[in-house]
Design an enzyme around this catalytic site. Structure first.
Site, short mmCIF file in Angstrom:
data_model
loop_
_atom_site.label_atom_id
_atom_site.label_comp_id
_atom_site.label_asym_id
_atom_site.label_seq_id
_atom_site.Cartn_x
_atom_site.Cartn_y
_atom_site.Cartn_z
NE ARG A 66 -54.52 3.69 -2.75
CZ ARG A 66 -54.11 2.37 -3.10
NH1 ARG A 66 -54.78 1.84 -4.37
NH2 ARG A 66 -53.37 1.47 -2.54
CB VAL A 104 -58.92 6.54 -11.45
CG1 VAL A 104 -59.39 6.72 -12.62
CG2 VAL A 104 -59.49 7.56 -10.29
CD GLU A 105 -55.14 8.68 -6.97
OE1 GLU A 105 -55.35 8.19 -5.95
OE2 GLU A 105 -54.77 9.43 -7.50
N GLY A 106 -56.53 2.64 -8.31
CA GLY A 106 -56.73 1.15 -7.75
C GLY A 106 -57.94 0.96 -7.84
#
Ligand SMILES: Cc1cc2nc3c(=O)[nH]c(=O)nc-3n(C[C@H](O)[C@H](O)[C@H](O)COP(=O)(O)OP(=O)(O)OC[C@H]3O[C@@H](n4cnc5c(N)ncnc54)[C@H](O)[C@@H]3O)c2cc1C
Length: 831
Positions: A380, A502-504
């Protein structure tokens, strides 16, 4: 006299707390003072109350040093209370918390960051191999990418681009060389993604996904040797295109709640009965899925027949499934806004997979969430932050140039005070974002997996990108709005929500993850206390709790005192590791770090486990932590760059803005303090002389804007690492015109002064002629003015299309069934 002794007494105690003198040494110092003053009473008039107070302070502290005593009277009693109020963690929350490592975040939580430790970290560097790849294949790839063609004509990357990506092993940056991968450092990986993202988002996302959280990363860390040897070379060469499917229609942010299942069973596979899982799934939004050959899948494994042991509910697990397996449904596309990278749903109905398709084999069943969280803690920090910084750098480069090229009211628009504001925000934010990107990569390259810092980077750098692009759009006016090959901004603007989500997703990341995880993970004592009270209440647990609790109390008191004394002295009490005009920023961050640590503790003590549900407070404390980190990153960057004086405005803008954000975050918590009266006392401790920060001054704003409006070293450093086009394309035309306009400015000024008329692309030919004839400018200067004016006209131009072409495009989109809800949505009734 009484007042003097009172001050002496209070000050001695405060200094012990301020400098965090260990308990036993503090007792010794106080005992020594008591003895000294008792003896001195024979010579001086030392009041008895003073000597008694010192004595009582010594004895009280000594009481705390006797562990059995303090356990009996204090910590054993608090032990049960803690068990009740400590936040209850689900297994997925605990695994997320325990994933990754802590790094500079722990220093910020300590309230006393050790700056020299930060400055001792290595400066960022790319290896020769990485630099050669960036100058070679990456540059070549960028030249192949035509944003308009990709988005409007192909709605995909053209086949030669796919081929080039595969052949040059762009998908293998995280794969070791022994498996045929490029094995780049985090700095290298980020630099590649950033440069490509500055040219085309679709290509960047396509490349970053296999190099981020997905089959490659999971195999590397958790795969069996057999899985690694088979898949990693195929992934490295692009023979396999991977995707990773976690998100379900019913489980987005709360991915741990996925309804997708895998039931342990026996079945015939390739003519043999084997142990495996019957898997059912319904996933959506999966990047690369429509073209993937290898599907990474997360599902919940169950063993109802006890084929593996006594545990029936095994938990989240990950498997690799070739997409040509019977029962796998994949291939349809979603159409994300502003980009045409491959993304789509996948479903599977009763798909039987042998056990050796589970990543890591049967022994890794149920460890999927931990595996994902560990991988996310690192990944991330690379992909989306690099994408965000690319947006900031391109905004700085293009907007600065455009604001210099475009004139209104006879003045380049960048010189208007109103435009200086967005310009300076773009420049200052980009400086800050890039500093944070690089600092976090330094940590990754040392083997850290800083979960909290990577969440900070994901949130702040995608959010910063959004702000930069919005400001860039405003400065560009209509030029940014009209679509066509001439528009280098609109698609990035349209696509902004992608990296935000995206990704959290960012709201969740800010209001729940950053401070929530940070407080437990990076706090020096909290996790130890939680671990002590969460198990069996034996004497060992009570002893561990006692140690953690008293360290915590000392730490909180010290931070309260530090916060107050630093507030009263304008941070002058704390040293800076450097000298010069930027030294004050180290001191101010130290002060704010103490205030943050004190405030965080106060809120956590008052709210206990309920804190989990106070997202507005958590979000504000997250802002404070974020900007403490951003500030640290900028100071490190300034040193790594060799303290260039010309970068001072950028540093000043970034630091003043971050300090202001920290102040406002703390103020927001104070104003909404769980116990309002205590909030007022805390405010006195944190801001005893009022609010010190006001944000960047108008002078700084102007200086930063001016850096973007001319060619200079600072601007080059700020925009370093993006693709700089010198072709006749949208951004290339801006770069060229910018250079020409700056070259021609002296000649244009001379014409204006002599002929009392401003030069613009409507009138320049006549003016240039008159000015040359009358000797105001030379022939050479005349050529410069002509070239600059022509180049400016091309930059200012926007596209128009025949009406039929536009209307035809809309009709065919409607006819192609683009409005049909996908099967995924129909099945779950989400539309
Ligand atoms: C273009 C694109 C590509 C993607 N690629 C992949 C992929 O390759 N693989 C994959 O598995 N997934 C992928 N995803 C899924 C992505 O990770 C999810 O979209 C994301 O996790 C958010 O889920 P959601 O969209 O269902 O939003 P929701 O979970 O419905 O959230 C909606 C909003 O509520 C907020 N929210 C939710 N819970 C809280 C909370 N507790 N506190 C505060 N706010 C909260 C969120 O921040 C968000 O703003 C992709 C998504 C998109 C759009």
């Amino acid at each position: 006299m009484t007042a003097l002794f009172l001050v002496l007494l209070v000050f001695s105690v405060l200094l012990l707390a301020y400098y965090r003198i260990p308990l036993l040494i503090s007792i010794a110092i106080l005992a020594g003072l008591t003895f000294a003053f008792t003896e001195l009473r024979h010579f001086y008039d030392i009041p008895a109350w003073f000597r008694w107070s010192l004595g009582i302070a010594t004895v009280s502290l000594a009481g705390f040093a006797v562990k059995p005593l303090r356990r009996l009277f204090i910590s054993n009693r608090l032990f049960s209370l803690y068990r009740k109020v400590m936040p209850k963690l689900s297994s997925t929350e605990r695994e997320a918390l325990e994933a990754g490592t802590v790094w500079w975040d722990a220093e910020l939580f300590s309230g006393k960051p050790r700056w020299r430790r930060l400055l001792r970290q290595p400066a960022p560097a790319l290896s020769e191999r990485e630099q050669a790849f960036i100058n070679g294949p990456v540059e070549e790839l960028c030249l192949m990418l035509d944003d308009w063609e990709i988005s409007e004509k192909h709605k995909n990357l053209p086949e030669p681009v796919w081929q080039f990506i595969r052949e040059n092993r762009f998908f293998s940056m995280i794969i070791p060389k022994e498996f045929g991968g490029l094995e780049f450092s985090a700095q290298g990986n980020s630099a590649v993604v950033m440069k490509i993202a500055s040219r085309n988002l679709t290509a960047a996302v396509t490349i970053m996904v296999p190099n981020s959280l997905g089959p490659g990363e999971l195999l590397l860390h958790y795969g069996t040797d057999e899985q690694k040897n088979y898949y990693l070379p195929r992934l490295a060469s692009g023979q396999e295109i991977p995707c990773f499917a976690l998100t379900s229609p019913l489980a987005g942010s709360d991915a741990g709640a996925m309804p997708d299942t895998g039931i342990v069973c026996r079945d015939v596979f390739e003519g043999e009965e084997v142990l495996g899982l019957r898997v059912n799934w319904n996933k959506r939004y999966i990047t690369l899925a429509p073209v993937a050959t290898l599907l990474g899948l997360a599902f919940k494994a169950y063993d109802p027949d006890g084929l593996l042991g006594d545990t029936k509910d095994l938990g989240i697990s990950c498997a690799l499934i070739p997409v040509n397996t019977s029962g796998v449904e994949i291939g349809n596309r979603h159409m994300p806004v502003g980009a045409v990278f491959m993304n789509g749903p996948t479903r599977g109905k009763d798909v039987f997979i042998p056990m050796d398709w589970v990543i890591g084999g049967a022994q890794r069943l149920g460890q999927g969430w931990r595996m994902l969280m560990q991988s996310l803690a690192a990944g991330r920090a690379i992909s989306l932050p690099s994408l965000g910084v690319a947006g900031g750098k391109m905004s700085s480069m293009m907007t600065g140039a455009y604001a210099r090229i475009r004139t209104q009211f006879d003045v380049p628009i960048g010189y208007f005070g109103g435009i200086e504001e967005p310009l300076s925000r773009i420049g200052g934010r980009t400086y800050r974002m890039d500093a944070a990107r690089v600092l976090t990569l330094i940590a990754l390259d040392q083997g850290e997996k800083p979960g909290v810092l990577s969440a900070i980077n994901k949130y702040q750098l995608t959010e910063g990108n959004r702000q930069c692009i919005i400001d860039a759009m405003d400065v560009h006016g209509g030029k940014g709005i009209i679509q066509g090959p001439n528009n280098y901004l609109a698609r990035t603007y349209q696509a902004l929500p992608i990296s935000i989500t995206v990704e959290g997703a960012n709201i969740l990341t800010r209001s729940m993850i950053i401070f929530g995880q940070g407080a437990i993970r990076a706090h020096p004592c909290l996790l130890k206390e939680m671990n002590a009270v969460s198990g069996i209440a034996n004497s060992q647990a009570r002893r561990s709790f006692d140690n953690a609790l008293f360290t915590h109390i000392g730490f909180s008191l010290s931070n309260m005192v530090r916060s107050l004394l630093l507030g009263l002295t304008g941070s002058l009490m704390t040293p800076a590791p450097v000298t010069g005009p930027h030294a004050k920023y180290y001191r101010q961050l130290s002060r704010m770090s103490a205030a943050f640590a004190f405030m965080a503790d106060s809120v956590l003590v008052l709210l206990g486990g309920k804190f989990k549900f106070k997202e507005k407070l958590s979000g504000r404390l997250a802002d404070v932590l974020i900007h403490l980190y951003m500030g640290s990153a900028m100071l490190k960057r300034f040193e790594d760059d060799g303290r260039p004086a010309s970068d001072m405005p950028l540093l000043q803008w970034g630091m003043e803005d971050s300090l202001y954000a920290i102040q406002q975050g703390l103020l927001g918590v104070i104003q909404n303090f769980p116990v309002p009266l205590l909030g007022r006392i805390v405010r006195l401790m944190v801001f005893p002389l009022g609010l010190p920060h006001t944000g960047p001054s108008d002078i700084t704003v102007k200086e930063v804007a001016r850096l973007l409006l001319s060619e200079n070293e600072s601007r080059d450093r700020l925009t370093q690492g993006v693709f700089v086009s010198d072709s006749d394309d949208a951004t290339g035309r801006v770069n060229k015109a910018f250079h020409l306009v700056l070259e021609a400015q002296a000649a244009e000024r001379a014409i204006k002064n002599a002929l009392q008329q401003s030069v613009n692309f409507e009138n320049y030919e006549g003016l240039v002629k008159r000015a040359t004839e009358s000797g105001v400018i030379t022939e050479e200067q005349a050529t410069m003015v002509r070239l600059a004016q022509k180049a400016s006209a091309r930059v200012i131009a926007v596209d128009d299309f025949p009406r039929e072409t536009v209307e035809q495009a809309v009709t065919s989109a409607v006819e192609s069934g683009a409005h049909e809800p996908t099967k995924t949505d129909k099945q779950t009734g989400t539309l």
